[in-house]
Design an enzyme around this catalytic site. Structure first.
Site, PDB file in Angstrom:
ATOM      1  CB  CYS A  61      36.972  14.018  13.845  1.00 42.35           C
ATOM      2  SG  CYS A  61      38.639  14.469  14.347  1.00 42.35           S
ATOM      3  CG  HIS A 101      38.821  13.248   9.278  1.00 43.65           C
ATOM      4  ND1 HIS A 101      38.427  11.938   9.101  1.00 43.65           N
ATOM      5  CD2 HIS A 101      38.886  13.431  10.622  1.00 43.65           C
ATOM      6  CE1 HIS A 101      38.273  11.353  10.272  1.00 43.65           C
ATOM      7  NE2 HIS A 101      38.538  12.256  11.218  1.00 43.65           N
TER       8      HIS A 101
END
Length: 451
Positions: free
Chosen positions: A355, A337
């Site tokens: 992440c 992201h």
């Protein structure tokens, strides 16, 4: 001399008596002309009894209830031959069967009747003298205590070359025999044809993958005629399902080098982009997992909330952060992201809590070009992805995956799967959160994210 004369007279007397007796016999036979002479065939003038009529027998009694869906109905006949047999459901659909060499009609052993359904079984037979006999019975299959449900995904979309067929049951398929029964009924059609295999990720999740990634442009049809299949104690499937989907016309495969802090993207083997990234800190559960993953979800805007991890708002680790251009790669919360707050570290250091952080422009560019099912291969981490962390089909070699089929010569016993999620779409985990416990793999928002 007198004695001699007397003897002769006696002989003549006997001869006369014999003549009289013979005449009596002749007279007697003349009065009973219908009786056969001695030594004649007494049966030649009698009518033989007619052959008995054909008698039809059913293995299921008329009016019988709670018949198991896997019970194989049979029809046989004595003193005759079966002409036809029809097993009909309430809509008039015929359940196919055949008359064997022994004259008995039966359905294939693989046939399963629908649970909680009335059926009519009618037969016509011909006796030895040609007369026709008809008979029928009606019965009802059992009503399950639990309707075993399942779903097949993906269904409809165009996806990347790494997306497997996923069949997920609401609860575990209890035994090796039941899993084999499920698998025998599944059918995959691919155009063009490709070699592949089913495999059980756990006792709830059955997946099919090709030997290597899909050929771009492949069209896949999945038939799952599982009505009447038992999956556990008093659990039966009551509805057939299936799916169709298409593979994208390009093979997009990204490689995330966690040690070098870079992501390289290839399409059809050609590099189309190289991007600096920052991944999970190499500390305990914050370290990003290595292994071959696929994108299972895309969200242009995603709210990551630590409350879904059980953290209270007064906890120093609590967060609530909105991220852009998020693409999930594990059920344990790993996403790719946009992360404008970590641009300073991208290409230099791993500072997230699991992440892959990209710059805003790079995140949008990858988001727009990617599909669910695209492959993302992670390397350079000591922490390995476990099968329960996400969609694991590419963690296995081809022989290892084939061994996970319930029909393999020596099948691997799958682990017990987690219960089906009661809600979907919950989004958790910001930059800086710990990955929570794993959940089942579905190509939609499941339970957790990390940033």
């Amino acid at each position: 001399m007198a004695a001699i004369i007397s003897g002769a007279g006696t002989a003549r007397s006997r001869s006369a008596a014999s003549v009289v007796a013979l005449a009596g016999v002749i007279a007697l036979t003349g009065c009973q002309a219908g009786m056969p002479l001695a030594g004649g065939d007494a049966s030649s003038s009698t009518t033989p009894p007619p052959p008995p009529p054909a008698k039809v027998s059913f293995s299921i009694a008329d009016g019988q209830e709670s018949v198991r869906p896997d019970e194989v109905p049979t029809v046989s006949v004595a003193d005759g031959d079966l002409v036809s047999v029809r097993l009909l459901d309430p809509k008039g659909n015929v359940v196919p069967g055949t008359i064997g060499t022994d004259g008995t009609w039966t359905v294939p052993s693989s046939t399963r009747l629908a649970p909680n359904t009335p059926y009519t079984l009618a037969a016509t037979a011909r006796g030895a003298s040609g007369e026709i006999e008809r008979a029928s019975v009606s019965f009802t299959t059992l009503k399950p205590k639990v309707d075993a449900t399942y779903w097949v995904i993906p269904d409809g979309p165009t996806v990347g070359v790494g997306m497997p067929v996923m069949v997920t049951f609401d609860s575990g398929v209890a035994s090796p025999q039941m899993r084999a029964d499920v698998e025998r009924r599944m059918k995959i059609t691919t155009v063009p044809a490709q070699k592949g295999s089913w495999g059980w990720v756990d006792d709830r999740q059955l997946m099919w993958r090709p030997a290597s990634y899909w050929k771009p442009g492949t069209k896949i049809t999945v038939n799952a005629p599982l009505t009447g299949v038992q999956t556990g104690e008093s659990k039966w499937i009551t509805k057939d399902k299936g799916a169709t989907f298409t593979i994208a016309n390009r093979a997009r495969i990204s490689t995330v080098d966690l040690a070098q802090h870079v992501m390289t993207v290839r399409e059809d083997g050609k590099i189309v982009g190289t991007y600096p990234i920052s991944a999970g800190r190499p500390v305990g559960d914050w370290e990003t997992r290595s292994g071959t993953k696929i994108i299972t979800e895309k969200q242009s805007t995603y709210l990551m909330d630590a409350a879904t991890l059980g953290l209270e708002e007064d906890d120093p680790n609590y967060y609530q952060t909105e991220v852009r251009h998020a693409m999930r790669v594990t059920n344990t919360g790993e996403f790719l992201h946009g992360a404008p707050w970590s641009v300073w570290a991208q290409g230099r250091r791993n500072v997230s809590h699991g992440c892959v952080n990209l710059g805003p422009r790079d995140a949008k560019s990858n988001f727009d070009a990617s599909l669910v099912g695209d492959v993302v291969d992670f390397k350079g981490s000591k922490r390995k992805m476990k099968p329960s962390d996400g969609v694991p089909v590419w963690l296995y070699t081809w022989p290892e995956w084939q061994a996970r089929s319930a029909l393999a010569k020596k099948p691997v016993t799958p682990d017990k799967g987690t219960a089906a999620p009661t809600a979907r779409g919950t989004v958790v985990g910001p930059p800086g959160s710990l990955p929570p416990a794993s959940v089942t793999s579905t190509p939609s928002a499941s339970a957790s994210t990390t940033g």
